[in-house]
Design a protein around this motif. Structure first.
Motif, PDB file in Angstrom:
ATOM      1  N   ALA A   9      -6.559  -7.256  10.922  1.00 15.49           N
ATOM      2  CA  ALA A   9      -6.704  -5.794  10.933  1.00 15.49           C
ATOM      3  C   ALA A   9      -6.446  -5.214   9.548  1.00 15.49           C
ATOM      4  O   ALA A   9      -7.152  -4.299   9.101  1.00 15.49           O
ATOM      5  N   PHE A  10      -5.440  -5.737   8.859  1.00 15.15           N
ATOM      6  CA  PHE A  10      -5.152  -5.282   7.497  1.00 15.15           C
ATOM      7  C   PHE A  10      -6.349  -5.536   6.583  1.00 15.15           C
ATOM      8  O   PHE A  10      -6.698  -4.705   5.741  1.00 15.15           O
ATOM      9  N   LYS A  11      -6.954  -6.699   6.744  1.00 16.09           N
ATOM     10  CA  LYS A  11      -8.112  -7.037   5.911  1.00 16.09           C
ATOM     11  C   LYS A  11      -9.259  -6.071   6.178  1.00 16.09           C
ATOM     12  O   LYS A  11      -9.905  -5.582   5.248  1.00 16.09           O
ATOM     13  N   MET A  12      -9.489  -5.769   7.455  1.00 13.77           N
ATOM     14  CA  MET A  12     -10.533  -4.805   7.819  1.00 13.77           C
ATOM     15  C   MET A  12     -10.216  -3.418   7.265  1.00 13.77           C
ATOM     16  O   MET A  12     -11.112  -2.671   6.872  1.00 13.77           O
ATOM     17  N   GLY A  13      -8.922  -3.085   7.227  1.00 12.87           N
ATOM     18  CA  GLY A  13      -8.499  -1.777   6.745  1.00 12.87           C
ATOM     19  C   GLY A  13      -8.307  -1.706   5.248  1.00 12.87           C
ATOM     20  O   GLY A  13      -7.804  -0.700   4.733  1.00 12.87           O
ATOM     21  N   GLU A  14      -8.683  -2.788   4.547  1.00 11.92           N
ATOM     22  CA  GLU A  14      -8.595  -2.860   3.085  1.00 11.92           C
ATOM     23  C   GLU A  14      -7.167  -2.636   2.583  1.00 11.92           C
ATOM     24  O   GLU A  14      -6.943  -2.005   1.549  1.00 11.92           O
ATOM     25  N   CYS A  15      -6.214  -3.161   3.339  1.00 15.42           N
ATOM     26  CA  CYS A  15      -4.819  -3.127   2.902  1.00 15.42           C
ATOM     27  C   CYS A  15      -4.588  -4.269   1.914  1.00 15.42           C
ATOM     28  O   CYS A  15      -5.275  -5.295   1.955  1.00 15.42           O
ATOM     29  N   SER A  16      -3.623  -4.097   1.055  1.00 18.03           N
ATOM     30  CA  SER A  16      -3.301  -5.122   0.064  1.00 18.03           C
ATOM     31  C   SER A  16      -2.408  -6.176   0.711  1.00 18.03           C
ATOM     32  O   SER A  16      -1.255  -5.903   1.054  1.00 18.03           O
ATOM     33  N   ILE A  17      -2.943  -7.391   0.897  1.00 16.10           N
ATOM     34  CA  ILE A  17      -2.204  -8.451   1.581  1.00 16.10           C
ATOM     35  C   ILE A  17      -2.370  -9.774   0.838  1.00 16.10           C
ATOM     36  O   ILE A  17      -3.333  -9.960   0.088  1.00 16.10           O
ATOM     37  N   PRO A  18      -1.454 -10.721   1.057  1.00 18.16           N
ATOM     38  CA  PRO A  18      -1.625 -12.055   0.473  1.00 18.16           C
ATOM     39  C   PRO A  18      -2.790 -12.786   1.148  1.00 18.16           C
ATOM     40  O   PRO A  18      -3.170 -12.464   2.277  1.00 18.16           O
ATOM     41  N   LYS A  19      -3.340 -13.789   0.467  1.00 17.19           N
ATOM     42  CA  LYS A  19      -4.313 -14.669   1.111  1.00 17.19           C
ATOM     43  C   LYS A  19      -3.637 -15.359   2.290  1.00 17.19           C
ATOM     44  O   LYS A  19      -2.471 -15.751   2.210  1.00 17.19           O
ATOM     45  N   PHE A  20      -4.378 -15.547   3.385  1.00 18.72           N
ATOM     46  CA  PHE A  20      -3.789 -16.183   4.562  1.00 18.72           C
ATOM     47  C   PHE A  20      -4.832 -17.025   5.279  1.00 18.72           C
ATOM     48  O   PHE A  20      -6.043 -16.833   5.116  1.00 18.72           O
ATOM     49  N   VAL A  21      -4.344 -17.960   6.081  1.00 20.68           N
ATOM     50  CA  VAL A  21      -5.218 -18.782   6.904  1.00 20.68           C
ATOM     51  C   VAL A  21      -4.457 -19.173   8.163  1.00 20.68           C
ATOM     52  O   VAL A  21      -3.227 -19.300   8.153  1.00 20.68           O
ATOM     53  N   GLU A  22      -5.182 -19.349   9.249  1.00 22.61           N
ATOM     54  CA  GLU A  22      -4.580 -19.751  10.519  1.00 22.61           C
ATOM     55  C   GLU A  22      -4.536 -21.271  10.619  1.00 22.61           C
ATOM     56  O   GLU A  22      -5.456 -21.964  10.170  1.00 22.61           O
TER      57      GLU A  22
END
Length: 369
Positions: free
Chosen positions: A109-122
């Motif tokens: 959701a953060f990625k969709m909302g263009e929030c600044s987040i670290p790279k992540f993977v499941e």
């Protein structure tokens, strides 16, 4: 009499029970019987698991509750939204609750909302692909709080063990790998009403550092520069909107790099634990965060009047902070509340390992570590 359902009955929810009773509200607590300290203080207690949404809904319908809420625990959030939606009460949507309690869904959701987040993977069935990720990495369960199962790894050979540790702590058996952001940690307390968000306080955090990052202290107000604080506030609003949080208290966590970059780590649709929401906010700002949380659940809201009232903070006792023992045992002019819960100090891996707390209130920041 107004009837309020409180989901959770541990020491974390006790301030909420006391505040509701102070407001003349009839309290109905739901939780496992083990550790349910609120059972002795609430008007009614029901030994129903906070994860039993249908069971709690049935009882709340029978009671005829006017509102439902909690503080300081993520595990109750989905149940609250489920019950509130079913009964036509104030809450965030069930979809929003699911996003705010699942770190993987949250990051998407953060990625969709263009929030600044670290790279992540499941991590899926033990498999993962970190591609061009840079070490160190953080490995954590998707659905836990209190630093449970969180590990920093510096080399690829450490990943498997860290995944296993996170998996053991995860209810859903979902694990996230993300790039580690080196920097200062802060948290943000907010209150929301129909999607209008108000920043109440930004809290500086002190942790054990790697590998588990358990909190040792919190301080309000933050000592960061005005420009950085403004960026934190902007990112907070973006994150709340990305998760479709519209009502009540929220607790957001960020890392700030030496360059002033702001990265969102996570957001909970409830006030912060560790006395941040229940005590520090009111001490430092004069704003009754507990009362507002209750009021909103009952459909009432008054816009916050935030003022700088003083400096407030909390220190936690552990083997890492044993130098604090003299302050616990003597009378200090900054004391607000303190307690040694266990004389046997140990190095901590999660927040439950801490042995006591000291809350201070002063006209200046109290530096003890």
């Amino acid at each position: 009499m107004i009837k309020l359902a409180i989901i959770g009955a541990s020491y974390l929810q006790l301030p909420l029970v006391h505040k509701a009773k102070e407001m003349g509200i009839e309290t109905h607590c739901f939780a496992w019987k083990d550790g349910a300290v609120c059972a002795d203080f609430s008007d009614f207690f029901y030994p129903i698991s906070i994860l039993d949404k249908e069971g709690i809904l049935e009882k709340c319908r029978e009671i005829g509750i006017d509102g439902i809420t909690t503080i300081a625990t993520d595990m109750a959030v989905t149940t609250i939204s489920f019950v509130a939606e079913s009964l036509g009460l104030i809450s965030n949507s069930y979809k929003s609750a699911l996003m705010s309690t699942d770190k993987l869904a949250m990051r998407k959701a953060f990625k969709m909302g263009e929030c600044s987040i670290p790279k992540f993977v499941e991590v899926t069935d033990g498999a993962y692909c970190i591609g061009d990720f840079l070490f160190p990495l953080i490995i954590k369960p998707s659905d836990r709080s209190g630093s449970r199962g969180v590990t920093k790894v510096d080399i690829e050979e450490q990943i498997s063990l860290a995944i296993n540790s996170a998996m053991e702590e995860s209810f859903s058996k979902k694990v996230i790998i993300e790039e580690y952001i080196d920097g200062t940690e802060v948290s943000v307390e907010t209150i929301s009403w129909h999607g209008e968000h108000k920043i109440l306080a930004i809290t500086d955090k002190v942790t054990t550092g790697a590998p588990h990052f358990v909190e040792l202290a919190h301080h309000q107000p933050s000592s960061l520069s005005t420009s950085v604080l403004n960026r934190i506030q902007e990112e907070t609003i973006k994150c709340l909107n990305a998760l479709d949080i519209k009502f009540g208290a929220s607790h957001a966590e960020f890392k700030i790099t030496s360059k002033g970059e702001v990265f969102a780590i996570e957001v909970g649709a409830r006030m912060g634990g560790d006395f941040i929401g229940s005590t520090l906010v009111q001490l430092s700002t004069g704003y009754d965060y507990l009362k507002s949380t209750i009021d909103i659940s009952l459909g009432n809201y008054q816009s916050p009047n935030i003022r700088s009232k003083g400096y407030a903070g909390v220190y936690f006792l552990s083997e890492e902070t044993k130098s604090l023992l003299p302050y616990f045992r003597q009378l200090n002019d900054f004391d607000y509340q303190k307690e040694i819960l266990n004389e046997d100090l140990k190095y901590i891996k999660n927040s439950n390992d801490r042995s006591g707390y000291l809350i201070y209130y002063s006209d200046k920041k109290v530096n003890l570590l």
